[in-house]
Design a protein around this motif. Sequence first.
Motif, short mmCIF file in Angstrom:
data_model
loop_
_atom_site.label_atom_id
_atom_site.label_comp_id
_atom_site.label_asym_id
_atom_site.label_seq_id
_atom_site.Cartn_x
_atom_site.Cartn_y
_atom_site.Cartn_z
N ASP A 268 -18.52 31.03 -14.84
CA ASP A 268 -18.83 29.60 -14.82
C ASP A 268 -20.22 29.27 -15.34
O ASP A 268 -20.67 28.13 -15.24
CB ASP A 268 -18.73 29.07 -13.38
N PRO B 100 -16.67 32.18 -21.12
CA PRO B 100 -16.01 31.18 -20.27
C PRO B 100 -14.79 30.53 -20.93
O PRO B 100 -13.89 30.06 -20.24
CB PRO B 100 -17.12 30.14 -20.02
N LYS C 224 -12.48 30.23 -15.91
CA LYS C 224 -13.40 30.00 -14.80
C LYS C 224 -13.37 31.18 -13.83
O LYS C 224 -12.46 32.01 -13.85
CB LYS C 224 -13.06 28.70 -14.09
#
Length: 472
Positions: A187, A196, A201
């Motif tokens: 994140d 990412p 996530k």
Amino acid sequence: MNLPDLKQAKKRTDNEVVEKQVEYNYPKAFVNKKYFLRTYGCQMNVHDSEEIRKYLEILGFSETTVLEESDLVVLNTCAIRENAHDKVFGYLGRCKHLKREKPDLLIAIGGCMSQEENVVCEIKTKHPYVDIVFGTHNINELPKLLLENKAKQTIEVYSIEGDVYEGIQYKRDSKITAWVDIMYGCDKFCTYCIVPYTRGKERSRKLENIIAEVEELKQNGYKEVTLLGQNVNAYGRDLNMGYDFKDLLEKVAQTGIDRIRFVTSHPWNFTSEMIDVIAKYDNIMPYIHLPLQSGSDGILKLMGRRYTKEEYLHLYNQIKEKIPNVSITTDIIVGFPNETEEDFLETLDVVNTCKFDSAFTFIYSPRVGTPASLIKDNVTMEEKEERLQRLNTLVNAYSLEANQRLVENIVPVLILGENEKDKTRIYGYTDTMKLVNIEGGCDLIGKIVPIKIKEAKSFSLDGEIVKEGVSI
């Protein structure tokens, strides 16, 4: 990312772990067929390849290391740097040539590159001979894709991270050391980093499932586990179950497995409590990879790293103070957009202060889809290469210096295998993750052996066995 050719996976809500068990009920439809697997990139990709191998062998495939012998080629790709992209598409040329000779050859591309929209479009338009494209979020669907392949290109990639799967089986590369996933994704969104977008996530595995995996590995004779995550320090925060990385580390240490390592740490999430746990347990190895990336506050801000030079040095000193024999290594990028000579000198200042045991150093290259790729790349390649050379000269000097401090010391070394170039020698790693070459027999493989260091080089050590006190 909005990828029109890629399926939308179920997106879990915040603080929810969608946990599923992997299914392995597949027919052996490829008996007497051979697969060739080529892996690019980080430890996560290496571990993913161990999962891929298991699926393929359940289907009946056997592995070959000779491309020309294969009936299936799988490229498990990396997207972190531009040269990784070039290497994959360069290798695809060999596969294309082989497919002309063997029309039934299947070619599959997985890994992080498959999660990039521009790459998927490139494969679709320029490489129609590629049969299957799968991503990091749906490796478990590879058997189905192979079984259902109907001689047409199949693109099955999820653009959003999917569920957290348990019960995954692996064909591990080693019977001594093992990778253990503790979380997936990141994140942090550092401006230069594609992870990412390709890994999704942060999703943590539940603590009890990780501990069960470590305990099983210990029962099966494994000596060392490495806990894996793009940012292990963030472990558990998404679960809201009252535990975090320090608690996981302690629970893993209490299993009694001989050696525990972890990669990779983000300085922003590294707490003093984590350092205390590392210092407390002898089976947590005194080795920490702590990426710096730059020593300039201005460049760190542009990178989105969330710490300053001063904060990094404060953390470094905390670790050194609480774990006196610790080995700290790092990552450094040179030539980030807007990096001046003064910025680069700030990086050299940190290297001179920390005297890292070693460093992975890189020239910045923009990755499509990252915020940094929108910043004008105004550092010339000549400047980048000159800075990299100066940095490497300094890093290598400190690596040699750190290794020289071990000469005539006796250190514990986990013996991992036979030296490929010299069968009279074996090799292993110290607790501080230093490569040691030793004259000895294969009977020591898998044992932790006291070794007296006799000679230091920049990237390795030579040692001799201390006859008494072999630890089994």
